[in-house]
Design an enzyme around this catalytic site. Structure first.
Site, PDB file in Angstrom:
ATOM      1  N   ASN A   4       0.817  -1.692  -0.588  1.00 45.81           N
ATOM      2  CA  ASN A   4       0.397   0.160  -0.111  1.00 45.81           C
ATOM      3  C   ASN A   4       1.470   1.621   0.118  1.00 45.81           C
ATOM      4  O   ASN A   4       1.760   0.895  -0.234  1.00 45.81           O
ATOM      5  CB  ASN A   4      -0.957  -0.063   1.182  1.00 45.81           C
ATOM      6  N   ASP A  61      -4.709  -5.504   5.401  1.00 50.91           N
ATOM      7  CA  ASP A  61      -5.448  -6.235   6.011  1.00 50.91           C
ATOM      8  C   ASP A  61      -5.306  -7.278   5.608  1.00 50.91           C
ATOM      9  O   ASP A  61      -5.891  -8.367   6.456  1.00 50.91           O
ATOM     10  CB  ASP A  61      -6.604  -5.362   5.653  1.00 50.91           C
ATOM     11  N   LYS A 119       5.853 -18.264 -11.078  1.00 50.85           N
ATOM     12  CA  LYS A 119       5.466 -16.632 -11.655  1.00 50.85           C
ATOM     13  C   LYS A 119       3.626 -17.745 -12.360  1.00 50.85           C
ATOM     14  O   LYS A 119       4.254 -18.294 -12.917  1.00 50.85           O
ATOM     15  CB  LYS A 119       6.513 -16.118 -12.143  1.00 50.85           C
ATOM     16  N   PHE A 131      -2.732   4.593  15.180  1.00 50.25           N
ATOM     17  CA  PHE A 131      -3.761   5.567  14.429  1.00 50.25           C
ATOM     18  C   PHE A 131      -4.619   5.506  13.380  1.00 50.25           C
ATOM     19  O   PHE A 131      -5.143   3.772  13.633  1.00 50.25           O
ATOM     20  CB  PHE A 131      -2.496   5.741  13.432  1.00 50.25           C
ATOM     21  N   LYS A 154     -12.503   1.627  16.273  1.00 47.32           N
ATOM     22  CA  LYS A 154     -10.940   1.359  16.552  1.00 47.32           C
ATOM     23  C   LYS A 154     -10.332   1.904  17.553  1.00 47.32           C
ATOM     24  O   LYS A 154      -9.725   0.635  18.332  1.00 47.32           O
ATOM     25  CB  LYS A 154      -9.755   1.845  15.284  1.00 47.32           C
ATOM     26  N   LYS A 178      -9.431  -1.254  19.771  1.00 42.24           N
ATOM     27  CA  LYS A 178      -8.268  -2.175  19.965  1.00 42.24           C
ATOM     28  C   LYS A 178      -7.349  -1.993  21.085  1.00 42.24           C
ATOM     29  O   LYS A 178      -6.502  -1.997  21.149  1.00 42.24           O
ATOM     30  CB  LYS A 178      -7.453  -1.929  18.312  1.00 42.24           C
TER      31      LYS A 178
END
Ligand code: CTP
Length: 398
Positions: free
Chosen positions: A207, A276, A286, A324, A338, A342
């Site tokens: 990401n 995630d 491959k 965050f 969150k 968490k």
């Protein structure tokens, strides 16, 4: 104390007050190099500063210096801190735009030490949105800005714009030169960057996380005396010195290391953009283009561990946990969810779609939400400043 401070004086009437400051610094054995713009020299004679500092005063880019071969570079290399006081509206504008057309402005551009800027001018000039924008820009680059005092100004107006007392500027200089060690004796683990999940031996998913925020936190925590463990996904950034550094590839590896260290940590900060999901079955060879001409490839993904959630579930009594929340909509609502799920002490929420916030840039715009319900919105700041603010909050909780 073995430190060198550059005092850059620009053309405001408060220039004369800097004599007192230079004298105070010298009494504390701090080496001072004074640099003056042409305007500053109209208010006070450089000889005053030469006498007080015991060093050559830099006033002209083109005059040959006895102390430095290439004056602006030599000066910049010596500095542990550069102070611009008083900073006029003109000089703020020059700094905000990187102009380098006299000795002081070239030193500003060549300088890599922290910078303290102390604006001083007429109230209307100070309140001018252009000046305010320039101040914001300087803050976003990580410069430290002191607010001017209010009172009767030399122009006869009463309002904001006075140079702060030299004792206050002196205190700020000392704080920047000798940073706090308020996290000494604490063990802080930070994760950073993206995580990567293999598709086959040559491909992977990742990401936009670069590690800037997490590395800034690790650097700041270490500077403030903490023992730091930094666990990062692939990043081009250099790990700060004196930090125990783990470079990992995927979320599971990151999770394993963090679970191992959790029992000995006082603080855990989850700044990584953890993926995630991972590929259900990584291909051993491959993968080839599909032959069925459908033009589609369907990859099956399965959930990765939620690292902070796992850590939060086994959180020991004295552990402070910070997360965050990177959001694109309903920022506060999503962040609060969150925070609870968490088991965090506070969460740093940011809308990654806002200009000046999010991935791969040097600034961020964040809001702190505590488990006690306190919400604190911070202005756009450099990631270094955000890191300092997060650790201020952590220190408060510790
Ligand atoms: N996080 C984590 N492990 C994950 C995902 C996220 O530890 N598998 C942490 C991040 O480091 C961050 C916080 O959880 O501190 C929130 O991450 P974010 O990506 O905003 O949210 P998610 O929990 O992944 O939820 P969603 O993607 O649904 O918004």
């Amino acid at each position: 104390m073995g430190k060198t401070v550059g005092i850059g004086i620009t053309g405001g009437i408060a220039a004369y007050k800097m004599a007192d400051l230079v004298s105070k610094l010298k009494k504390d054995d701090i080496d001072v190099i004074v640099l003056m713009t042409e305007g500053a020299c109209k208010f006070i004679n450089p000889l005053t500063f030469k006498t007080l500092s015991g060093r050559e005063v830099g006033t002209d880019l083109w005059t040959e210096s006895l102390e430095w071969k290439v004056q602006h570079i030599g000066i910049a290399e010596e500095l542990d801190l550069l102070v611009i006081a008083p900073a006029t509206a003109n000089f703020l504008a020059k700094m905000a735009h990187g102009l380098a057309d006299d000795l002081l402005s070239t030193v500003v551009v060549a300088n890599t030490a922290p910078v303290l800027v102390v604006p001083s001018m007429n109230t209307n000039m100070y309140n001018n949105p252009i000046v305010q924008d320039n101040i914001k820009t300087l803050k976003s680059y990580g410069y430290h800005l002191m607010d001017p005092d209010s009172g009767l100004l030399a122009c006869g107006v009463t309002g904001k714009g006075r140079l702060p007392e030299s004792d206050d500027i002196y205190q700020q200089i000392i704080t920047l030169l000798f940073p706090r060690k308020d996290l000494a004796g604490k063990k802080i683990m930070v994760n950073a960057g993206t995580t990567c999940e293999d598709i086959d031996p040559v491909r992977f998913i990742c990401n936009r996380g670069t590690g800037k925020m997490g590395f800034a936190l690790a650097r700041e925590a270490s500077q403030r005396g903490a023992e730091v463990i930094l666990v990062s996904g692939p990043s081009t950034l250099e790990a700060p010195p004196d930090v125990k550094f783990y470079s990992v590839w995927n979320a599971q590896e990151m999770c394993d290391i963090m679970l191992e260290y959790e029992p000995v940590c006082d603080v855990i900060i989850g700044a990584a953009a953890v993926g995630d999901f991972k590929i259900a079955k990584v291909a051993e060879q491959k993968m080839k283009k599909t032959d069925d001409r459908s033009g589609r490839l369907i990859l099956e993904l399965v959930e990765n561990p939620d690292i902070l959630k796992e850590l939060g579930a086994r959180k020991h009594d004295n552990l402070i946990m910070v997360g965050f929340a990177a959001e694109t909509e309903n920022v506060l609502e999503n962040a609060c969810k969150k925070l609870t799920s968490k088991n965090l002490d506070f969460i740093v929420a940011n809308d990654v779609t806002m200009e000046g916030a999010g991935f791969a840039i040097d600034t961020n715009i964040v809001t702190f939400i505590s488990k006690t319900g306190e919400v604190k919105k911070l202005p756009k700041m450099s990631k270094d400043m955000v890191a300092a603010a997060i650790l201020d909050k952590v220190a408060e909780l510790l």
